[in-house]
Structures are given as structure tokens and as C-alpha cells.
Design a protein around this motif. Sequence first.
Motif: not given
Length: 434
Positions: A281-296
Motif C-alpha cells: 500500500a505504501q509503494i504501489k503509487n510511486r514512480n519506481y519499480r520494486f522487487i520484494i526480495y525474500m532470501d532463503d
Amino acid sequence: MNNQSQLVLYRDLVEEGLFRELSGLLERMEDPDCPRELQVSESYHVLHRLIDLCTSHGFEGNLWHSCLAYLLVSHENAYSTACEKRGAVEGSINLFARHDFELFRKLFAFDFAAMGETLGVELWKGIQDYHRVEGNNKVFNTRIRDSICALGRRLAQCATTEEFQGAVTEFYRDFGVGKLGLHKAFRIERDKEEVRIVPITNIAHVHLDDLVGYELAKKKLIANTEAFVQGRVANNCLLYGDAGTGKSTSIKAIVNRYYEQGLRMIEVYKHQFQDLNDLIAQIKNRNYRFIIYMDDLSFEEFEIEYKYLKAVIEGGLEKKPDNVLIYATSNRRHLVREKFSDKEEREDDLHKNDTVQEKLSLVARFGEKIYFGAPTPQEFKEIVVRLAQRNRIDMPAEQLLALANQWELSNGGLSGRCAQQFINHLLGKEEETP
């Protein structure tokens, strides 16, 4: 200086500690009943705050100008977020932006040296040409730090409000605004009921070329990421395979490679999956592309966090935003641990096939699955030789490979990580040599 109370879009800055304290100092200087000792004491306090802010961020030159530039590029408002990664925008918002920028031009012209002379505090002259201590930058990488200082110098020379606005807007276009614009990577923290996005200020500066081999895997990862960054359709991505083969390194390298094109990465741990909806909800309207990263990423049979992840990736009522993808690494192909008993007839499970499908359905939501396998003995030797050359280790190849073979037998077997640890071992021994 007190005109800052007339700010509109940037009005929140009025409450910023340094601004507020400096305004208080100027008010006391204009008060004939305020003791000079108090004014001088307040002056030293404000000077301390200014130097502390600028040195922690690695600024130099005119610290006041660098401070103002930093506040401008950090403040998220209707104008700055509209311009981030896009540049100038049309509309009435520009009227309010020019109003605020005219006030900022006056702030840039404020004469601290004269104030210092009035108070008898000559140290205020020292902020006009400050030389930083190298290695003291705790917040930004060198490129962002230097760009903020350059913006401060440029804004101080602007002859018109329109020129001032153009310089600020150009920065928003090239770098973005606020913490999401000025940093590459983030983690999340929960503060009571609020999910906060926190910058990671010391991300490893690795590149895909640093990973020897795995050319096909890297090519798939690059193709998917470039499609995402360029606004085309892309898939959630799972990097799976043997331990130490470069899965995490590849994803870190991706954000370094595409940061300037607007890619950002947010690391989320398994126990935080319940916060994914708040994060998005905090990032969906920003002009960036976001990768949500989940390690291991992997789950034992008793862990149910994967159900939250399934709903976010695909299956919830709200569609996942186009500017968000999930990238995960795992040593397990199917993520959720399975047992042979899941496929056997059991009295307590009338629908055993449903149990199996429930556990397989998570990995099916990753459209791109990229395998990183352990290197063969020959590939391991090639990795060792390439890493040795890259680190300028001068040793006969036969001796190098013999030592590498001894190392891998007692340190985890064939993997890129083992090869790098072997090279680190040799470099450490070189440093010990008198």
C-alpha cells in the motif's frame, strides 16, 4: 528567515528540528529582553545540529546550502512525488511549487557570517567552506552524497525562481525523492501498528560479472528484470538450487545494475509476510519499480506463513500493482517441505491430493524459475582461476588448484561460495606476510 512559515507544499519542514531551532534563535536575537548569553548558547547549539547533520551525511562546502538541498530532495509532497523519475509536470501544482521555491531562494541567501559577527561567534564562518573527513558518510553512497552537494552549489547560484525550480525538478527526475529515491535497498520494521520502510545504507556493491559462470541463469534473470524495469509484462522470479551457487549475489547485483533506471529492492523476512499488504500500500503509487526480495525461502510443514504470500502474489481480491514483483531464493525447488506421507492414504486426511496441491501451489505462482546448480569439478577450477586473476593472486596454476582442491574437501564442497572463501583465505595470508 522566518518566511519559512509561509511554505505550502514543503510546509512540514517548518517542524524540522534544525529549522525550528534556527527560527527560535533569530526570534531571540530580535528580542531586546533576551539575554545575550542565551542567544550565544542557542547559537552554539544550532551550529552543533547543523554540523552533526552534515557530517553524518558526508556533506562539504557550504553546509547550509547542502542542508537545504538535502531537505528539498528528501521531502515527499504532491509536487516532488509527481516529478520523481518523470521530470517536469503540467498543472496548477507548479504555482505552489514556485511560491515555495522563491522562499527557499531567500533561505539560500541568508548570511550566517553576519549573524556570527553580531553574536560574537566567529565559528559560523566555518560552515561556508567545510572540508569533510573522508569515510564519515553514514547515510548515502558517494554518488548521491556528491549529487546533493552539487545541487546545493547550483541552487545558490540560481538567479530566478524558474531556474531554481528547474534545478530541483531535474534532480527529482534523475534521482527521485525521499528515502525511496535516494537509496537502493530497504527492509521493513513494524513500529506498533505501523509498517516502516527503512533504508539499507551499506548494500554490497556486487555485479553480475562478479559471478563466474551461470551465463544462462543470469541471462534469464536479466531478461525478466529488464522487461519489468521497462514497464513490460514480467514474472515473479524464483532462484533455486544448491547452496553457495550465487542466487543471493545475483539478486543483489540486479538492484545495483538497474537502480538508475528506477529499480528498488525491499527485503522481507518470513515472519513479516503478514505485513506485505501494508508494505505494498505504501509503494504501489510511486514512480519506481520494486522487487520484494525474500532470501532463503522455505517452509516446514507446520509453518503457515506461505498462505499470506500466496494471497499477495496471486489470489487476493486486490490485484498486485504493476510496479511490484516478488524475487525469492531457495535451496528447495518446491519451497514447502513435503513428505512421502502426504501422498499416502491416511485416515486423518480424506483428500490427500488436496494436501499435495496446497503445498505445490505456492511455487506455481512464480512464473520464472531459474536453476543454480553446483559446479562440476572442472567448473570449480575455472571459477578459482578467474577469481584468482581478478584478485591479482600470483601463484602457479598447478599449485593454486591443488590448494583449492584441499580447501573444498574440508570447507563445504564444490560451490562458488567455497571458491570465494578460498580466495579470501589466500588474500588474508598475503596480508600477514611481513
